[in-house]
Design a protein around this motif. Sequence first.
Motif, PDB file in Angstrom:
ATOM      1  N   GLU A 174       0.816  -1.218   0.000  1.00  0.00           N
ATOM      2  CA  GLU A 174       0.000   0.000   0.000  1.00  0.00           C
ATOM      3  C   GLU A 174       0.841   1.255   0.000  1.00  0.00           C
ATOM      4  N   GLN A 175       2.161   1.044  -0.004  1.00  0.00           N
ATOM      5  CA  GLN A 175       3.055   2.193  -0.028  1.00  0.00           C
ATOM      6  C   GLN A 175       4.127   2.001  -1.077  1.00  0.00           C
ATOM      7  N   SER A 234       2.269   6.603   0.725  1.00  0.00           N
ATOM      8  CA  SER A 234       0.997   5.922   0.481  1.00  0.00           C
ATOM      9  C   SER A 234       0.591   5.952  -0.992  1.00  0.00           C
ATOM     10  N   HIS A 235       0.172   4.798  -1.496  1.00  0.00           N
ATOM     11  CA  HIS A 235      -0.333   4.731  -2.862  1.00  0.00           C
ATOM     12  C   HIS A 235      -1.501   5.692  -3.066  1.00  0.00           C
ATOM     13  N   ASP A 236      -2.353   5.772  -2.062  1.00  0.00           N
ATOM     14  CA  ASP A 236      -3.532   6.628  -2.198  1.00  0.00           C
ATOM     15  C   ASP A 236      -3.129   8.064  -2.523  1.00  0.00           C
TER      16      ASP A 236
END
Lengths: 278, 278
Positions: free
Chosen positions: A78-79, A137-139
């Motif tokens: 996720e990172q 973070s991917h987000d």
Amino acid sequence: MRLFVFHLRAALFWPSYVEWKACCLSRLLDEGLNRFLARLLLRSELSVAERDAILRLRGRVAEVPRGRELVLPERPVEQAILVIEGLIARFDQMNDGRRQITALHIAGDVSDLHSVPVPVPAWGIEAAANSTIALISHDDIRAAAVKFPALAFAFWRDTVVDASILAKWTANLGRADAATRLAHLLCEIGTRMEVAGVGGRDDFSLGLTQAQLADTLGLTTVHVNRTVMALRNLVGLSFAGGRVQVDNWPALAHIGAYDDGYLMLDKDAAAQEWASIS
Amino acid sequence: MRLFVFHLRAALFWPSYVEWKACCLSRLLDEGLNRFLARLLLRSELSVAERDAILRLRGRVAEVPRGRELVLPERPVEQAILVIEGLIARFDQMNDGRRQITALHIAGDVSDLHSVPVPVPAWGIEAAANSTIALISHDDIRAAAVKFPALAFAFWRDTVVDASILAKWTANLGRADAATRLAHLLCEIGTRMEVAGVGGRDDFSLGLTQAQLADTLGLTTVHVNRTVMALRNLVGLSFAGGRVQVDNWPALAHIGAYDDGYLMLDKDAAAQEWASIS
DNA sequence: CGAATATTTGAAGTGGCTCAAGTCCAGTGG
DNA sequence: CCACTGGACTTGAGCCACTTCAAATATTCG
């Protein structure tokens, strides 16, 4: 004496040392983001707002020792890993445990931008040398890409350059002999170090052991050692403690049949394309 | 008799034949775009409007014979190559002329989506077998990507999967022996053919000669031949006229240490990511 | 200093290469 | 219908780049 200094520091400056460390981590993150932005700007034209979006990314800074595995195959991530300092390797592993390193990432690289669109990688990622990284973070990256299409293209472009390098490695593994492969790799990493501003092409800190070099070149440790020694004589290569120095760089490039075109360092090459985005 | 039929056609149906051909080309393009869309939908969730944007892409359809070079290294390209039928290869060439194929693309693949963000490739692209392709303008693809961020991600994701395959080839070239490499390649292409709906994993039309297979596997023609014959005995492999058939597919997969995880065929794997885009 | 890791060296083995023919097959022209 | 041609495949024999195995010698670091 050294002990004394340490005690003095610990006793008198502890509170402010904590502050210093927090500040230092933030500085490190900024340094990493600046390097990453510089990397993107090598190949992509970005507006002030777009640059800001990169520099405002936040992440957790971490020191990781050689050999630490950061991403395991088939495990969701996720990172993204931003390399601030050191060397990060992407690898694949055979059933018998032998490894093949398929990419090396240096300061300013994000070593798995790939996992932003594809969050479950088939490969692993490890620290190839003691390194400083930031986990982003991917987000956040995704949000920036959606907000600024030019950033999405810049990220995409970065993974394509990564693939171009990988294709060159593939070609060398398939068709070049040991000396050519080693010479080519040293030329490539040297060039990338120089462009990233962390060394000269003929004098840089690689941080790899010969065993890791073997995993990168698809050879055995023994043969890497013999090849290193051969290049020592041929081009004045010195390889000690991870430090690489070359007396006769053109000769090294000749042995490695090295042409840096595949690194896509020529900004003008993509000129016609920028026009239609911005 | 055959001659007679040809004359009849040419004399009587020429005008309508032209129409038929135009219609046929358009059909071929649609077929290719549908395949490409299906490929994207394997890994990306797309809305009706986004799907439409793909299907409305236009391009010039062409038949290309084996060996035709479509893209040369360092030469700017302005169109992406959509494979409608056949086999397209990406390759790198050594100074002495020896080649290494670094990717194979089958029906439904766009073999150089990479050149959308990076229009000057370091590699070449050639038809590895007689093929039907469509040339689609980068500008159109780029416009679609800017209009629909989800499409930009879908394209980006596609190049990442391409890189994942390339990384696996790299690992095999570096660390696997000839039989393993051949078995793995045949398993991979078989799987991809099956997913693309143009054959079974144990029975498909590859269209490669053994010499081209050698360029793909980093071997010589002679040794590929010996390895093919070895697999003939071990797993009932038949390799004639580009047609590949395997009696014992599990045995082939075992020899090739094949695990299709790196093909990213598991749609759920990217599930967490879709949420944040759409 | 001692332990662990990294590099160096030697000797024997082998997977794949090179070179050199020869066979099979589809297409082509007479 | 056959002889010719060129490409693809097959086979054999010798060789070499790299591996394997085993051990000695730095080097690093707690």
